[in-house]
Design a protein around this motif. Structure first.
Motif, PDB file in Angstrom:
ATOM      1  N   VAL A 101     -66.445  26.239 -64.355  1.00 30.61           N
ATOM      2  CA  VAL A 101     -65.742  26.742 -65.546  1.00 30.61           C
ATOM      3  C   VAL A 101     -64.616  27.660 -65.136  1.00 30.61           C
ATOM      4  CG1 VAL A 101     -67.327  26.626 -67.493  1.00 30.61           C
ATOM      5  CG2 VAL A 101     -67.624  28.423 -65.786  1.00 30.61           C
ATOM      6  N   GLU A 102     -63.578  27.604 -65.905  1.00 36.07           N
ATOM      7  CA  GLU A 102     -62.475  28.540 -65.810  1.00 36.07           C
ATOM      8  C   GLU A 102     -62.969  29.832 -66.443  1.00 36.07           C
ATOM      9  OE1 GLU A 102     -59.115  29.469 -64.888  1.00 36.07           O
ATOM     10  OE2 GLU A 102     -59.879  27.792 -63.716  1.00 36.07           O
ATOM     11  N   THR A 103     -62.887  30.925 -65.720  1.00 34.76           N
ATOM     12  CA  THR A 103     -63.303  32.172 -66.362  1.00 34.76           C
ATOM     13  C   THR A 103     -62.165  32.778 -67.171  1.00 34.76           C
ATOM     14  OG1 THR A 103     -62.942  33.129 -64.194  1.00 34.76           O
ATOM     15  CG2 THR A 103     -65.218  32.822 -64.878  1.00 34.76           C
ATOM     16  N   SER A 104     -60.909  32.461 -66.775  1.00 38.93           N
ATOM     17  CA  SER A 104     -59.794  32.997 -67.555  1.00 38.93           C
ATOM     18  C   SER A 104     -59.535  32.116 -68.774  1.00 38.93           C
ATOM     19  CB  SER A 104     -58.539  33.071 -66.687  1.00 38.93           C
ATOM     20  OG  SER A 104     -58.149  31.769 -66.298  1.00 38.93           O
ATOM     21  N   LYS A 105     -59.140  32.763 -69.836  1.00 33.60           N
ATOM     22  CA  LYS A 105     -58.782  32.038 -71.061  1.00 33.60           C
ATOM     23  C   LYS A 105     -57.497  31.261 -70.854  1.00 33.60           C
ATOM     24  CE  LYS A 105     -60.208  34.526 -75.211  1.00 33.60           C
ATOM     25  NZ  LYS A 105     -59.645  35.393 -76.273  1.00 33.60           N
ATOM     26  N   PRO A 106     -57.351  30.102 -71.506  1.00 32.88           N
ATOM     27  CA  PRO A 106     -56.032  29.464 -71.442  1.00 32.88           C
ATOM     28  C   PRO A 106     -55.005  30.315 -72.200  1.00 32.88           C
ATOM     29  CG  PRO A 106     -57.517  28.237 -72.908  1.00 32.88           C
ATOM     30  CD  PRO A 106     -58.329  29.330 -72.277  1.00 32.88           C
ATOM     31  N   LEU A 107     -53.765  30.160 -71.839  1.00 33.40           N
ATOM     32  CA  LEU A 107     -52.683  30.851 -72.560  1.00 33.40           C
ATOM     33  C   LEU A 107     -52.579  30.291 -73.971  1.00 33.40           C
ATOM     34  CD1 LEU A 107     -49.791  30.722 -69.931  1.00 33.40           C
ATOM     35  CD2 LEU A 107     -51.357  32.609 -70.395  1.00 33.40           C
ATOM     36  N   GLU A 108     -52.080  31.099 -74.878  1.00 30.39           N
ATOM     37  CA  GLU A 108     -51.823  30.584 -76.219  1.00 30.39           C
ATOM     38  C   GLU A 108     -50.744  29.498 -76.107  1.00 30.39           C
ATOM     39  OE1 GLU A 108     -51.043  33.659 -79.140  1.00 30.39           O
ATOM     40  OE2 GLU A 108     -50.348  32.131 -80.565  1.00 30.39           O
ATOM     41  N   GLY A 109     -51.045  28.333 -76.579  1.00 31.42           N
ATOM     42  CA  GLY A 109     -50.081  27.226 -76.517  1.00 31.42           C
ATOM     43  C   GLY A 109     -50.258  26.335 -75.296  1.00 31.42           C
ATOM     44  N   GLU A 110     -51.101  26.742 -74.346  1.00 29.25           N
ATOM     45  CA  GLU A 110     -51.262  25.964 -73.102  1.00 29.25           C
ATOM     46  C   GLU A 110     -51.735  24.534 -73.389  1.00 29.25           C
ATOM     47  OE1 GLU A 110     -53.463  27.919 -69.963  1.00 29.25           O
ATOM     48  OE2 GLU A 110     -54.177  26.004 -69.158  1.00 29.25           O
ATOM     49  N   GLU A 111     -52.782  24.439 -74.209  1.00 30.83           N
ATOM     50  CA  GLU A 111     -53.316  23.096 -74.477  1.00 30.83           C
ATOM     51  C   GLU A 111     -52.375  22.306 -75.396  1.00 30.83           C
ATOM     52  OE1 GLU A 111     -57.512  23.182 -75.333  1.00 30.83           O
ATOM     53  OE2 GLU A 111     -57.885  24.022 -73.339  1.00 30.83           O
ATOM     54  N   GLU A 112     -51.728  23.035 -76.302  1.00 32.32           N
ATOM     55  CA  GLU A 112     -50.798  22.383 -77.237  1.00 32.32           C
ATOM     56  C   GLU A 112     -49.657  21.683 -76.489  1.00 32.32           C
ATOM     57  OE1 GLU A 112     -49.103  25.211 -79.933  1.00 32.32           O
ATOM     58  OE2 GLU A 112     -47.708  23.732 -80.812  1.00 32.32           O
ATOM     59  N   PHE A 113     -49.114  22.361 -75.468  1.00 32.85           N
ATOM     60  CA  PHE A 113     -47.952  21.809 -74.773  1.00 32.85           C
ATOM     61  C   PHE A 113     -48.300  21.063 -73.481  1.00 32.85           C
ATOM     62  CE2 PHE A 113     -45.981  25.091 -77.455  1.00 32.85           C
ATOM     63  CZ  PHE A 113     -45.059  24.290 -78.128  1.00 32.85           C
ATOM     64  N   LEU A 114     -49.602  20.876 -73.249  1.00 33.51           N
ATOM     65  CA  LEU A 114     -50.024  20.145 -72.052  1.00 33.51           C
ATOM     66  C   LEU A 114     -49.454  18.733 -72.103  1.00 33.51           C
ATOM     67  CD1 LEU A 114     -51.952  20.822 -69.643  1.00 33.51           C
ATOM     68  CD2 LEU A 114     -53.717  19.624 -70.905  1.00 33.51           C
ATOM     69  N   GLY A 115     -48.738  18.345 -71.068  1.00 29.53           N
ATOM     70  CA  GLY A 115     -48.106  17.024 -71.062  1.00 29.53           C
ATOM     71  C   GLY A 115     -46.796  16.999 -71.823  1.00 29.53           C
ATOM     72  N   ILE A 138     -59.398  23.049 -62.807  1.00 27.61           N
ATOM     73  CA  ILE A 138     -58.494  22.429 -63.754  1.00 27.61           C
ATOM     74  C   ILE A 138     -59.235  22.262 -65.089  1.00 27.61           C
ATOM     75  CG2 ILE A 138     -59.021  20.014 -63.268  1.00 27.61           C
ATOM     76  CD1 ILE A 138     -55.917  19.648 -63.026  1.00 27.61           C
ATOM     77  N   THR A 139     -58.502  22.431 -66.176  1.00 24.09           N
ATOM     78  CA  THR A 139     -59.120  22.250 -67.483  1.00 24.09           C
ATOM     79  C   THR A 139     -59.527  20.777 -67.620  1.00 24.09           C
ATOM     80  OG1 THR A 139     -57.284  23.667 -68.123  1.00 24.09           O
ATOM     81  CG2 THR A 139     -58.790  23.007 -69.868  1.00 24.09           C
ATOM     82  N   PRO A 140     -60.769  20.511 -68.023  1.00 23.37           N
ATOM     83  CA  PRO A 140     -61.248  19.128 -68.053  1.00 23.37           C
ATOM     84  C   PRO A 140     -60.346  18.190 -68.847  1.00 23.37           C
ATOM     85  CG  PRO A 140     -63.053  20.636 -68.514  1.00 23.37           C
ATOM     86  CD  PRO A 140     -61.812  21.460 -68.462  1.00 23.37           C
ATOM     87  N   SER A 141     -59.873  18.651 -70.004  1.00 24.74           N
ATOM     88  CA  SER A 141     -59.069  17.774 -70.847  1.00 24.74           C
ATOM     89  C   SER A 141     -57.707  17.496 -70.213  1.00 24.74           C
ATOM     90  CB  SER A 141     -58.898  18.383 -72.235  1.00 24.74           C
ATOM     91  OG  SER A 141     -58.421  19.706 -72.114  1.00 24.74           O
TER      92      SER A 141
END
Lengths: 283, 283
Positions: free
Chosen positions: B109-123, B219-222
């Motif tokens: 697991v990633e212990t740090s939180k993702p940045l706001e918007g990180e998953e939104e702008f992934l790719g 790496i984030t699984p998704s």
């Protein structure tokens, strides 16, 4: 009143016990056999991470010593029933009774198939517990399937109550002394009856019987806990090892394949954590 | 073509590897770090059944030696993408590519939180892989979040491609030499844009950027597997450790709490057995 009762002394039970101890919970740990007896029969084990190439008895002693080093003791008692009252659980073990807020079932698996009709007549003539149900058969005819010499004292107890007992010993070197016992050296095949059990059919014959006691090491989960959801012989659990009965968790072989030590210790760990979480929520 | 690719060198990966080896499967085992590095940071461990009272580094070496004794080797490589084609999987690791019929994700697991918007702008501007996506930013402006000194060679690589790079090092003693790099000693807070990333906002300022590289160990699984079902940051698995993508299994901390070694080895075992069953069914 214990926080948790663990039933079963295999690796899943060990793992649950280690975690409950580490988490400071007040628990009781009951098993028909000691930890080392539970795994002693295993072949050589190469895939338990951290203990390369151990025998079953080496693993058994290692787990046993780990428990002892943390001051954890298993009580060698056979639990024959778990009953819920007001969200708490009563565990019957011979003539003793224990109370717990949650239960973790680490029952292992029965390798032998149930008899045809065994589950159908469970509680309607079929019993897995001499001490619990023996008195119901005073002066009646019973059959007894005895899977191991260690259950012979229960056979003698039942013979003392019944008018007649047809005893099917499933091992060599039986020593059953009661004059009321008639030994049948065949394998029972089928149980039949209507609302209640009436006959035990074996290869080459049948006997009329009011009850049938099936004495074996691992108890069928659905016989132990009324209403427990069992699918294909395995207790149905969620990812957190919870069962369909709130407050009852299950771990190890009894929850399904693969029948592996690593899986069992993993689930014992998860079940312990889930039980602790349940206790916190249901104070 | 491998039967199985294991990604991740923690206890879940170890357990999966031991079982695949025992079951005679042809597998590859890739991890950003060695087994011993993966658990070295753990505190004293008292609840791993069979190894009473070990330190993280003792457990690490024990697991490592177990693997070595069975002739199992981990390859230290960072997998940055898993792509499915015709029911088979391609794994990208730097400039290498591996093919496997099934994949077991033991990502931790990633212990740090993702940045706001990180998953939104992934790719769509955000990337976790310099080697994979760097070329897309030739002559453009990029931002780089570098979480560890070991990723500095990727920073230099990206600086070589981009016109300008805003670098956010998240550790002391950074040594980034490129003239195109502008070091910002603040924590990025938020990513913004419309269809694609446009700005990186940090405490006290913001920079315009066409892309954002987030360089971190886990790496984030998704981000690794497109379409993988992730719930609350954990890969959603069934009891058999299968994910929503047929042929991909997951085990250990990446599947959820409790974050425990015993749970991880249990799931690694289950995932290996499930992968083998899947291979048998999909010959």
């Amino acid at each position: 009143m214990f926080d948790v009762a663990i039933i079963g002394g295999g690796p899943a039970g060990v793992s649950a016990a280690l975690n409950l101890k580490a988490l400071g919970k007040n628990f009781i740990w009951l098993s028909s056999r000691t930890v080392s007896k539970k795994v002693a029969l295993a072949e050589r084990i190469k895939n338990y991470p951290g203990l390369p190439d151990v025998t079953g008895s080496e693993l058994g002693w290692t787990l046993n010593n780990h428990c002892e080093s943390m001051g954890i003791k298993l009580q060698e008692e056979v639990v024959t029933g778990v009953y819920e009252t007001d969200g708490k659980f009563s565990l019957l073990a011979g003539d003793k009774q224990y109370e717990a807020k949650t239960v973790i079932l680490c029952l292992g698996v029965e390798t032998s198939k149930p008899l045809e009709g065994e589950e159908e007549f469970l509680g309607r003539g079929v019993s897995c517990c001499a001490t619990c149900d023996g008195f119901l058969y005073k002066g009646k005819k019973i059959a007894i399937l005895c899977t191991d010499k260690s259950f012979e004292h229960e056979v003698e107890y039942l013979c003392g109550i019944a008018e007649k007992a047809y005893v099917f010993p499933m091992y060599r070197g039986y020593e059953i002394k009661s004059e009321k016992a008639e030994i049948i050296l065949k394998r029972p095949l089928k149980l039949s009856g209507d609302m209640r059990l009436k006959k035990v059919i074996y290869k080459g014959g049948e006997v009329e019987s009011d009850g049938m006691f099936i004495l074996k090491g691992a108890i069928t989960p659905s016989a132990l806990v009324h209403g427990l959801r069992v699918e294909n012989g395995h207790i149905r659990v969620e990812r957190d090892c919870s069962t369909n009965v709130a407050g009852i968790f299950a771990a190890g072989d009894c929850t399904g394949r693969p029948y592996q030590y690593a899986k069992a210790v993993g689930e014992g760990n998860v079940a312990a954590h889930s039980a602790v979480e349940y206790l916190a929520k249901n104070k």
